[in-house]
Design a protein around this motif. Structure first.
Motif, PDB file in Angstrom:
ATOM      1  N   TRP A  31       1.171  -1.265  -0.468  1.00  0.00           N
ATOM      2  CA  TRP A  31       0.213  -0.354  -0.252  1.00  0.00           C
ATOM      3  C   TRP A  31       0.499   1.256   0.129  1.00  0.00           C
ATOM      4  CZ3 TRP A  31      -4.444   1.554  -1.295  1.00  0.00           C
ATOM      5  CH2 TRP A  31      -5.879   0.022  -1.636  1.00  0.00           C
ATOM      6  N   SER A  32       2.097   1.098   0.259  1.00  0.00           N
ATOM      7  CA  SER A  32       3.050   2.260   0.452  1.00  0.00           C
ATOM      8  C   SER A  32       3.450   3.024  -0.508  1.00  0.00           C
ATOM      9  CB  SER A  32       4.414   2.299   1.151  1.00  0.00           C
ATOM     10  OG  SER A  32       5.123   1.168   1.097  1.00  0.00           O
ATOM     11  N   PHE A  33       3.303   1.666  -2.129  1.00  0.00           N
ATOM     12  CA  PHE A  33       3.662   2.506  -3.217  1.00  0.00           C
ATOM     13  C   PHE A  33       2.587   3.032  -3.636  1.00  0.00           C
ATOM     14  CE2 PHE A  33       6.083  -1.425  -3.255  1.00  0.00           C
ATOM     15  CZ  PHE A  33       7.198  -1.369  -4.419  1.00  0.00           C
ATOM     16  N   VAL A  34       1.411   2.643  -3.553  1.00  0.00           N
ATOM     17  CA  VAL A  34       0.009   3.610  -3.747  1.00  0.00           C
ATOM     18  C   VAL A  34       0.179   4.376  -2.897  1.00  0.00           C
ATOM     19  CG1 VAL A  34      -2.510   4.046  -2.827  1.00  0.00           C
ATOM     20  CG2 VAL A  34      -1.479   1.375  -3.859  1.00  0.00           C
ATOM     21  N   THR A  35       0.678   5.049  -1.862  1.00  0.00           N
ATOM     22  CA  THR A  35       1.186   6.234  -0.696  1.00  0.00           C
ATOM     23  C   THR A  35       1.740   7.587  -1.763  1.00  0.00           C
ATOM     24  OG1 THR A  35       0.560   5.572   1.198  1.00  0.00           O
ATOM     25  CG2 THR A  35       1.580   7.187   0.930  1.00  0.00           C
ATOM     26  N   VAL A  36       3.009   6.757  -2.305  1.00  0.00           N
ATOM     27  CA  VAL A  36       4.037   7.495  -3.210  1.00  0.00           C
ATOM     28  C   VAL A  36       2.940   7.938  -4.146  1.00  0.00           C
ATOM     29  CG1 VAL A  36       5.947   7.350  -4.632  1.00  0.00           C
ATOM     30  CG2 VAL A  36       5.950   6.329  -2.324  1.00  0.00           C
ATOM     31  N   LEU A  37       2.153   7.082  -4.446  1.00  0.00           N
ATOM     32  CA  LEU A  37       1.678   7.474  -6.144  1.00  0.00           C
ATOM     33  C   LEU A  37       0.995   8.434  -6.625  1.00  0.00           C
ATOM     34  CD1 LEU A  37       1.357   4.148  -8.091  1.00  0.00           C
ATOM     35  CD2 LEU A  37       3.445   5.827  -8.635  1.00  0.00           C
ATOM     36  N   VAL A  38      -0.064   8.607  -5.178  1.00  0.00           N
ATOM     37  CA  VAL A  38      -1.161   9.744  -4.500  1.00  0.00           C
ATOM     38  C   VAL A  38      -0.373  11.165  -4.324  1.00  0.00           C
ATOM     39  CG1 VAL A  38      -3.023  10.049  -2.699  1.00  0.00           C
ATOM     40  CG2 VAL A  38      -2.842   7.661  -3.601  1.00  0.00           C
ATOM     41  N   LEU A  39       1.204  10.607  -3.529  1.00  0.00           N
ATOM     42  CA  LEU A  39       1.454  11.720  -3.511  1.00  0.00           C
ATOM     43  C   LEU A  39       1.548  13.539  -4.664  1.00  0.00           C
ATOM     44  CD1 LEU A  39       3.681  13.706  -1.059  1.00  0.00           C
ATOM     45  CD2 LEU A  39       5.366  12.138  -1.847  1.00  0.00           C
ATOM     46  N   LYS A 211      12.308  11.485  -7.045  1.00  0.00           N
ATOM     47  CA  LYS A 211      13.174  10.661  -6.770  1.00  0.00           C
ATOM     48  C   LYS A 211      13.662  10.962  -5.472  1.00  0.00           C
ATOM     49  CE  LYS A 211      17.145  12.051  -9.476  1.00  0.00           C
ATOM     50  NZ  LYS A 211      18.065  12.242 -10.003  1.00  0.00           N
ATOM     51  N   ALA A 212      12.532  11.930  -5.303  1.00  0.00           N
ATOM     52  CA  ALA A 212      12.578  13.073  -3.865  1.00  0.00           C
ATOM     53  C   ALA A 212      12.069  12.212  -3.113  1.00  0.00           C
ATOM     54  CB  ALA A 212      12.417  14.184  -3.677  1.00  0.00           C
ATOM     55  N   THR A 213      10.776  11.415  -3.308  1.00  0.00           N
ATOM     56  CA  THR A 213       9.272  10.636  -2.630  1.00  0.00           C
ATOM     57  C   THR A 213      10.629  10.159  -1.439  1.00  0.00           C
ATOM     58  OG1 THR A 213       9.959   8.927  -3.601  1.00  0.00           O
ATOM     59  CG2 THR A 213       8.142  10.619  -4.302  1.00  0.00           C
ATOM     60  N   PRO A 214      11.955   9.601  -0.964  1.00  0.00           N
ATOM     61  CA  PRO A 214      11.790   8.541  -0.075  1.00  0.00           C
ATOM     62  C   PRO A 214      12.014   9.810   1.152  1.00  0.00           C
ATOM     63  CG  PRO A 214      13.015   8.170  -2.035  1.00  0.00           C
ATOM     64  CD  PRO A 214      12.130   9.175  -1.913  1.00  0.00           C
ATOM     65  N   LEU A 215      12.005  11.217   0.823  1.00  0.00           N
ATOM     66  CA  LEU A 215      12.385  12.028   1.744  1.00  0.00           C
ATOM     67  C   LEU A 215      10.731  11.946   2.714  1.00  0.00           C
ATOM     68  CD1 LEU A 215      13.660  15.023   0.156  1.00  0.00           C
ATOM     69  CD2 LEU A 215      14.835  13.327   1.488  1.00  0.00           C
ATOM     70  N   LEU A 216       9.786  11.290   2.655  1.00  0.00           N
ATOM     71  CA  LEU A 216       8.294  11.158   2.908  1.00  0.00           C
ATOM     72  C   LEU A 216       8.759  10.181   4.467  1.00  0.00           C
ATOM     73  CD1 LEU A 216       5.847   9.549   0.431  1.00  0.00           C
ATOM     74  CD2 LEU A 216       6.292  11.444   1.512  1.00  0.00           C
ATOM     75  N   PHE A 217       9.878   9.623   4.513  1.00  0.00           N
ATOM     76  CA  PHE A 217      10.120   9.063   5.475  1.00  0.00           C
ATOM     77  C   PHE A 217      10.470  10.005   6.836  1.00  0.00           C
ATOM     78  CE2 PHE A 217      14.276   6.797   8.468  1.00  0.00           C
ATOM     79  CZ  PHE A 217      12.641   6.103   9.260  1.00  0.00           C
ATOM     80  N   LEU A 218      11.268  11.431   6.607  1.00  0.00           N
ATOM     81  CA  LEU A 218      11.497  12.588   7.328  1.00  0.00           C
ATOM     82  C   LEU A 218      10.174  13.163   7.660  1.00  0.00           C
ATOM     83  CD1 LEU A 218      15.029  13.407   5.850  1.00  0.00           C
ATOM     84  CD2 LEU A 218      14.378  12.467   7.144  1.00  0.00           C
ATOM     85  N   LEU A 219       9.435  13.268   7.213  1.00  0.00           N
ATOM     86  CA  LEU A 219       8.153  13.592   7.361  1.00  0.00           C
ATOM     87  C   LEU A 219       6.918  13.056   8.752  1.00  0.00           C
ATOM     88  CD1 LEU A 219       7.421  15.353   3.900  1.00  0.00           C
ATOM     89  CD2 LEU A 219       8.931  15.940   5.740  1.00  0.00           C
TER      90      LEU A 219
END
Length: 288
Positions: A31-39, A211-219
């Motif tokens: 589901w986290s893949f969906v989170t990235v696509l929605v973001l 490429k910046a979507t991994p920064l979600l972890f910091l948020l």
């Protein structure tokens, strides 16, 4: 998920992997893949809106508005992204809570700043302490979207500002000679032609955003990179039924394939959009 998963220790390789890859943790990771696509789907138009507003402000004839637009572009572009991501989440969260505190708790007499602590009344907390978990997750995701939009909106503003200046001045003069007002010439002539010049820069910005979507972890959002690290590492107590070695290499390889495939798809879509926008335009892209 499968009926034969009751005792993983008795399973052969194929069934073991079938059970392992359908655990609750893995389903959350999918589901986290969906989170990235929605973001990306929400952030891209929001950042473009911020960018357009910043670009229009930067070329405004009103000095304070122009200074604000140029200041927004210069400040955000001049500070490392990670610093802004960490700053904006805290600043936005405390800003929203401060506004709610002023509206909901006017009788509060204690200072909000108490040393290093930021203290507001219980009613002003975002989200509320008794809110369900999905509300907390949605609030964190909304903060992430807004932070991404503010940061990448500044880069988009710089691209759009240059694109607005790239449209030949004769186009505006021709529009005004036909009786169009300055506002009509802006919306009917300048803005439609601007996208031809802006698209290469915006395409680059879209790739950087991916490429910046991994920064979600910091948020505070558990994204696909977070789960790849968690699921691929050596498990002791959390995955006692499915023990394995260090498989992070394979999880991160799967992420590599995902990002490469998504960027390739983006290139195809953006290429077709470029061809469409170049139709009828006297540009080198149209000649090609």
């Amino acid at each position: 998920m499968f009926s034969f998963c009751t005792d993983p220790a008795t399973l052969e390789t194929a069934r073991w992997f079938a059970c392992y890859l359908t655990t609750g943790k893995h389903l959350t990771a999918y589901w986290s893949f969906v989170t990235v696509l929605v973001l990306l789907a929400v952030t891209a138009p929001t950042a473009l809106l911020f960018g357009f507003g910043g670009a229009v402000a930067a070329r405004s004839g009103v000095a304070p508005v122009r200074w604000f637009g140029k200041g927004y572009i210069a400040i955000v572009r001049g500070v490392p992204d990670i610093a802004f991501f960490l700053f904006f989440v805290i600043a936005l969260d405390q800003g929203f809570e401060w506004l709610r505190h002023q509206a909901l708790c006017p009788e509060w007499t204690e200072p909000i700043r108490q040393g290093n602590d930021f203290v507001v009344c219980t009613e002003a907390k975002l989200p509320l302490g008794n809110a369900p978990q999905w509300v907390h997750e949605l609030y964190g995701f909304a903060l992430a979207v807004l932070t991404f939009a503010i940061v990448f909106g500044a880069f988009a503003a710089n691209v759009l500002f240059g694109a607005l200046r790239a449209v030949p001045k004769g186009q505006i003069e021709a529009a005004q000679s036909y009786g169009m007002s300055e506002r009509q010439a802006f919306w009917r002539v300048l803005v439609p032609q601007m996208w031809v010049y802006a698209l290469p820069g915006l395409s680059n910005l879209w790739m950087v955003l991916i490429k910046a979507t991994p920064l979600l972890f910091l948020l505070g959002v558990e994204d696909i990179v977070y789960w790849a690290r968690e699921l691929g590492g050596i498990k002791t107590s959390r995955f006692t039924d499915y023990p394995h070695g260090d498989w992070r290499l394979w999880y991160f390889l799967a992420l590599l394939v995902f990002y490469l495939g998504f960027t390739k798809l983006s290139e195809v879509v953006l290429g077709r959009l470029t061809v469409r926008l170049n139709r009828g335009q006297a540009t080198l892209g149209d000649a090609a």
